[in-house]
Enzyme design. Structure first.
Site, short mmCIF file in Angstrom:
data_model
loop_
_atom_site.label_atom_id
_atom_site.label_comp_id
_atom_site.label_asym_id
_atom_site.label_seq_id
_atom_site.Cartn_x
_atom_site.Cartn_y
_atom_site.Cartn_z
N CYS A 43 -1.83 8.89 2.66
CA CYS A 43 -1.56 8.43 1.29
C CYS A 43 -2.76 8.70 0.38
O CYS A 43 -2.62 8.87 -0.82
CB CYS A 43 -1.16 6.97 1.27
SG CYS A 43 -2.16 5.97 2.35
N GLU A 76 0.89 -1.17 0.00
CA GLU A 76 0.00 0.00 0.00
C GLU A 76 0.92 1.21 0.00
O GLU A 76 1.60 1.48 0.99
CB GLU A 76 -0.92 -0.06 1.23
CG GLU A 76 -2.19 0.72 1.06
CD GLU A 76 -2.07 2.13 1.57
OE1 GLU A 76 -1.62 2.99 0.77
OE2 GLU A 76 -2.40 2.37 2.74
N GLU A 88 3.95 13.06 -4.95
CA GLU A 88 3.35 13.08 -3.62
C GLU A 88 4.17 13.96 -2.68
O GLU A 88 5.37 13.76 -2.52
CB GLU A 88 3.29 11.65 -3.07
CG GLU A 88 2.53 11.57 -1.76
CD GLU A 88 2.43 10.14 -1.22
OE1 GLU A 88 3.45 9.45 -1.17
OE2 GLU A 88 1.31 9.76 -0.82
#
Ligand code: ADP
Length: 487
Positions: free
Chosen positions: A301, A267, A398
């Site tokens: 996230c 993940e 990100e």
């Protein structure tokens, strides 16, 4: 009055009742043992930069001891235990966590920097709920999967063995629960490594597990850095690897496990599109945008870090968003009024600041809240970037901080194309009054989770996971059990 200054903190949570040890050892085979490495590292409070405790730095020998303890517990005890008996232990852990919720919340906030309101209302209750939820599954799995060729009841699904689990620093206790609860419910044993900046709630969980009477070695918690994590995932007696963290480390792990036949779930990162149409309830959408990007300082996230606003409502949405930014309180995470706490580490703050500079250099227009931030500790003002475009790094990469990149769009086709044109695919948000648009977008957005007229909603029963560079495998729900089973 400067609401963000420490001395005006309206309602700081007391830390008097929090008992931290000066030194934390490794939790192996049901007891706390000194590391073979003889090394410890300091864990700090990112809001004050003060040391909270020293924590063991596990080396390969320590990892080996932990994995052997887990394998032994698997072979001799856990694998053989009837599922309904295993469930009792998992329920007990859940109940103990509920009883200690306050202590867990305060430690989570002290060690990680997140607002106490979030630790108390979200992280800790949700972590306990994961244990409750998966405890309930433990005895429902036997014969639950029909044999596909005969249609008759199938065999009992089999557990895999030792799960090596590595978690990040953004939701330390919750990620531990996401990992440990399904592994135990399916009959696997665990070696878990928390992130180096946030080990304390996992170590508190180790104390709780000891108290719960869970058989020795079923859960082992070892602390350390990337090297410790690498030793864990590469240990030959680990059958299953579950990792949550950065895409770069996820790729490294995937490469290092090539050819080993270990089962693996990853993940990883995200860069979610939060899409606001002109028929959306605007005030509600603005709250959803704020929650999407500023929840947990944007260390999420699935953070809604790209905002797409339909052109004809862009002015009003952005004006309201700017207004709302000025009401957000940035400061002492232990203050119940705080909206945005501390950035988790100096390293992360430097990374966020470097992206803010990149955004400015790329020509996007910056808007930052006018709030003041404490001078000690790691803090970042909520930040918007207007007039961004798909080619900007602040749109593609990100940042993992309270920084939102805003674009406008005209048509639904255009926004779908832009939302999907990114390496990641973890989550997305859609704000509209029209059900048909929601259905259309949920099938076309390449994201594991799509929220409609809400954001950052989590439920243990709901699977969570990514497409593309956001990883693979699902956690949560029935799907979250599958990566721990052989059918
Ligand atoms: P972040 O960039 O968010 O800090 P990382 O992916 O670096 O995320 O870290 C997430 C977790 O992975 C942490 O527990 C960290 O110690 C661990 N880790 C870092 N490098 C490795 C590695 N090479 N192998 C296994 N685990 C690692």
């Amino acid at each position: 009055m400067e609401t963000t200054d420490w001395k005006y903190a309206a309602a700081p949570e007391s830390t008097d009742h929090i008992k931290l040890k000066n030194r934390y050892d490794l939790f192996i085979n049901g007891e706390f043992v000194k590391p073979n490495s003889k090394k410890y590292f300091a864990t700090i409070n990112p809001a004050t930069e003060e040391k909270l405790a020293d924590v063991a730095d596990a080396n390969e020998k320590d990892v080996d001891l932990a994995v052997n303890a887990a394998k032994n517990a698997y072979d001799k005890v856990w694998k053989k235990m009837p599922a309904k008996e295993r469930a009792k232990y998992i329920f007990r852990i859940a109940r103990l966590m509920q009883e200690r919720a306050r202590e867990f919340s305060v430690i989570e906030t002290m060690n990680g920097g997140k607002p106490i309101r979030e630790s108390r209302d979200i992280d800790v209750p949700l972590a306990a709920n994961h244990f409750f939820y998966y405890a309930g599954w433990a005895d429902k799995l036997d014969y639950a999967f029909p044999n596909l060729s005969t249609g008759k009841a199938g065999k009992k699904p089999e557990s895999l063995g030792v799960a090596g689990q590595i978690i990040p620093w953004n939701f330390p206790l919750l990620m531990a629960a996401w990992k440990i609860a399904p592994a135990l419910a399916t009959g696997n044993t665990v070696v878990l490594k928390p992130a180096e900046t946030t080990p304390l709630t996992a170590l508190k969980l180790a104390e709780l597990i000891q108290e719960s009477g869970l058989p020795d070695g079923v859960v082992n918690i070892i602390t350390g850095f990337g090297k410790t994590g690498a030793a864990l995932v590469n240990h030959p007696k680990v059958s299953k690897v579950a990792f949550t963290g950065s895409t770069d480390v996820g790729k490294l792990i995937q490469k290092s496990l090539a050819g080993t036949n270990k089962k693996i779930t990853l993940e990883l990162g995200g860069k979610a599109a939060n899409i606001v149409f002109d028929d959306a309830p605007i005030d509600q959408a603005v709250e959803g945008i704020v929650n999407g990007i500023f929840f947990n300082q944007g260390h999420v996230c699935c953070a809604g870090s790209r905002l797409f606003v339909q052109e004809n409502v862009a002015d009003i949405v952005i004006a309201k968003l700017k207004q709302r930014l000025e009401t957000l309180i940035v400061g002492n995470p232990l203050d119940k009024n705080t909206d945005i706490g501390a950035i988790n580490s100096k390293e992360q703050l430097d990374k966020i600041n470097s992206y803010i500079k990149i955004g400015i250099d790329e020509g996007a227009e910056i808007y930052q809240s006018k709030c003041s931030v404490p001078t000690k500790g790691f803090f970042c003002k909520p930040t918007l970037f207007l007039h961004t475009s798909q080619s900007h790094r602040i749109v593609q990469e990100e940042i993992f901080g309270p920084v939102l990149a805003i674009q406008t769009f005209r048509t639904i086709e255009e926004v779908i194309e832009k939302a999907n044109n990114i390496p990641y695919g973890l989550s997305a948000g859609v704000w509209t009054d029209k059900g048909s648009k929601i259905f259309n977008l949920t099938t076309k957005l390449r994201a594991g989770v799509v929220w409609a007229n809400t954001y950052n909603k989590f439920d243990p029963a709901s699977p969570f996971g990514g497409y593309k560079e956001s990883g693979f495998g699902r956690e949560g729900g029935l799907h979250g059990l599958m990566p721990y089973l052989n059918l």
